[in-house]
Design an enzyme around this catalytic site. Structure first.
Site, PDB file in Angstrom:
ATOM      1  N   GLU A  86       2.848   6.287  -7.161  1.00 42.70           N
ATOM      2  CA  GLU A  86       1.884   7.198  -7.748  1.00 42.70           C
ATOM      3  C   GLU A  86       1.963   8.688  -7.499  1.00 42.70           C
ATOM      4  O   GLU A  86       2.001   9.353  -8.335  1.00 42.70           O
ATOM      5  CB  GLU A  86       0.250   6.690  -7.142  1.00 42.70           C
ATOM      6  CG  GLU A  86      -0.328   5.552  -7.559  1.00 42.70           C
ATOM      7  CD  GLU A  86      -1.395   5.021  -6.708  1.00 42.70           C
ATOM      8  OE1 GLU A  86      -2.199   6.073  -6.454  1.00 42.70           O
ATOM      9  OE2 GLU A  86      -1.467   3.956  -6.369  1.00 42.70           O
TER      10      GLU A  86
ATOM     11  N   TYR B 109       1.105  -1.107   0.004  1.00 45.15           N
ATOM     12  CA  TYR B 109      -0.067   0.033   0.054  1.00 45.15           C
ATOM     13  C   TYR B 109       0.841   1.318  -0.098  1.00 45.15           C
ATOM     14  O   TYR B 109       0.692   2.302  -0.812  1.00 45.15           O
ATOM     15  CB  TYR B 109      -0.859  -0.031   1.281  1.00 45.15           C
ATOM     16  CG  TYR B 109      -2.129   0.885   1.175  1.00 45.15           C
ATOM     17  CD1 TYR B 109      -2.099   1.875   2.049  1.00 45.15           C
ATOM     18  CD2 TYR B 109      -2.901   0.934   0.119  1.00 45.15           C
ATOM     19  CE1 TYR B 109      -2.980   2.791   2.124  1.00 45.15           C
ATOM     20  CE2 TYR B 109      -3.776   1.852   0.114  1.00 45.15           C
ATOM     21  CZ  TYR B 109      -4.238   2.606   1.021  1.00 45.15           C
ATOM     22  OH  TYR B 109      -4.969   3.598   0.998  1.00 45.15           O
TER      23      TYR B 109
END
Lengths: 249, 308
Positions: free
Chosen positions: A178, A171
């Site tokens: 990103e 995660y």
């Protein structure tokens, strides 16, 4: 936030459905719905497996990440876009997740794939792209195989373990990938003014994609911890049978 | 007369919070809440939810102890609703914001547009008209909050004020920025378009006000009774024949009018978001009407005649 799916291992189905599966209270699904969902989840598992293998082969053959995105982009776009169906699954009720949650999750992936890496070609060779691609790939393979096995009523403990533990690393890694990718895109967006509308125009509106990206990046700050800690709580409940009293409803 | 005993337990932990003895059988939940506040002053009545079952619905303030399915020792479960704020306060704050904020943009207060535009005035008449309409709309809302509306609930959770104000103030600023911008482009079809839009706006404002008055007259002051609303002599209320919540219908209409008047996409988006929210509310209201009244008029739709 693409990798910050509610269930933490990236993607659609809900904590609600996980809870139900975990505590053994399964919804009664019709035969057609079960058959379709089983097919869907097997297909998606296969798709992301193909992506994973393609990425590994590329790196083994070329020894570099440059050109990797280009080589897998069609497959990535296909399977990631196909995931829009998960919103429909929630809408028609065959998956017991909130439409809003799934919508946000899938949208953030679509945003990353189509509005960042597809549209802003200069970032395609950034290392950060590989970072989130690896995170997404491992997560999706785990997630879709988890659903597949659950639907077949035969869930190996390892898959459940993977789904509730991999996210701890994947995660943050995915989020980092990103954010770094969006950050890398900023200069190009500013220079070209892409996706932007300026005044004056007859609809009296303006949009600056550069500032939109900045705001998107900022939104990770409140969203990421919430989703991450939610997943940690889910993990404690599902894997360790802890009874957690929520602060308030 | 037999007195009741009431014990109040925490709904989540089942911890015994309070024991009241010698409670009158005709005591209401409101009175019990007041007694509970005495031992736990941080939980004022508005933030108490008392229920017969930890997972059940909240009991109403008007419910009488004797009429509840309890023995002479009643067990009630308590849930903290969190800090509460009065509806009136929320409404006044959320409506005063847009009124004030829009005017900041209209008067081109410094630091919004370039310095050469500070305190200048738009040369387009529609911009002045838009300011009048927008301001009128929010003044009307403020006055209705103070003098017209009769609220079913006294309070709502405190966090709502932040959520609601962000929505209203945010959109007001966003719309006002473009309408009052030096580079604003007036409507494509000119005065015709503005006149039509103004007509829609005025009719819908009058309509919305008429519905608010009709709803107020349905309910006597201080009461919480619910009745089916019907058309009155006022033609604007005849929309009740076709929809359950004509106030929302007129409200959407007003904003559509304003969007056409200003030909501003943010206004259209605001109307769309508002329409979505009001549709959800209208459907909910429509469903409760249907549940509560056997003879509810079947022709009525929640918000859009015949369609939605």
């Amino acid at each position: 936030m693409a990798s910050s799916e509610e269930d933490g291992t990236n993607g659609g189905a809900s904590e609600a459905s996980e809870e139900k599966e975990a505590t053994g209270r399964r919804r009664r699904l019709g035969f057609l719905a079960t058959a379709w969902l089983t097919f869907y989840n097997i297909a998606m598992t296969a798709g992301w497996l193909v992506l994973a293998i393609a990425m590994v082969r590329f790196y083994m053959e070329k020894g570099t990440h440059r050109g990797l995105y280009k080589s897998i982009q069609k497959t990535l776009k296909f399977f990631q876009t196909f995931a829009l169906l998960e919103i429909v699954h929630c809408l028609i009720g065959i998956v017991p997740t909130s439409v809003l949650v799934t919508g946000v999750q899938v949208s953030s992936r679509i945003f990353m794939v189509w509005l960042v890496t597809h549209s802003i070609k200069p970032v395609q060779n950034e290392e950060s792209v590989v970072l989130f691609l690896v995170s997404w790939t491992v997560t999706e393979i785990t997630r879709y195989s988890f659903y597949t096995f659950s639907l077949l009523d035969h869930l190996p403990y390892f898959i459940k373990w993977a789904r509730y533990n991999f996210f701890i690393i994947l995660y943050p890694v995915g989020v980092a990938g990103e954010l770094l990718t969006i950050y890398a895109a900023l200069p190009y967006v500013k220079k070209t003014g892409m996706f932007s509308i300026r005044l004056p125009n007859k609809y009296n509106v303006s949009f600056d994609y550069y500032y939109f990206l900045l705001i998107t990046m900022a939104s990770y700050i409140p969203l990421f911890p919430q989703l991450y800690f939610h997943m940690l709580r889910q993990r404690r409940k599902v894997l360790h049978g802890e009874v957690i009293i929520e602060k308030d409803d | 007369m037999k007195h009741y005993e009431v014990e109040i337990l925490d709904a989540k932990t089942r911890e015994k919070l309070c024991f009241l003895d010698k409670v009158e059988p005709q005591a209401t939940i409101a009175e019990i809440k007041n007694l509970f506040t005495k031992t736990h002053p941080q939980w004022y009545p508005a933030r108490q939810s008392l229920r017969l079952d930890p997972k059940g619905r909240s009991l109403k303030d008007e419910d009488v102890l004797q009429k509840l399915p309890v023995g002479t020792t009643a067990t009630l479960y308590f849930r903290d609703l969190g800090a509460q704020i009065s509806w009136v306060t929320v409404f006044l704050t959320e409506y005063a914001g847009p009124l004030f904020i829009y005017l900041l943009f209209y008067f081109r207060v410094p630091f919004i547009y370039g310095h050469k535009y500070d305190f200048t005035s738009s040369r387009h008449s529609v911009v002045h008209l838009a300011c009048i309409c927008h301001s009128f709309h929010y003044v009307k809302r403020l006055l209705e909050t103070l003098f017209v509306h009769r609220f079913s609930h006294g309070t709502m959770p405190l966090r709502n004020i932040f959520k609601n104000c962000t929505y209203y103030w945010g959109f007001a600023a966003w719309m006002a920025y473009y309408i009052n911008h030096p580079l604003y482009t007036p409507p494509t079809y000119g005065a015709q378009q503005v006149k039509l839009a103004l007509a829609i706006f005025v009719i819908c404002q009058l309509g919305n006000f008429s519905i608010h008055m009709a709803l107020r007259d349905l309910r006597p002051a201080g009461s919480k009774t619910r009745k089916i609303p019907y058309p009155t002599k006022n033609p604007f209320t005849w929309l009740f024949l076709l929809v359950s919540c004509p106030n929302y219908t007129y409200e959407v209409g007003s904003w559509i009018g304003f969007a056409i008047m200003t030909q501003c996409l943010p206004v259209a988006l605001f109307s769309l978001v508002g329409f979505t929210q009001m549709t959800i509310w209208a459907k909910g209201k429509h469903r409760s009407y249907l549940k509560e009244f056997r003879d509810y008029p079947p022709l009525r739709m929640p918000i859009v005649p015949f369609l939605l």
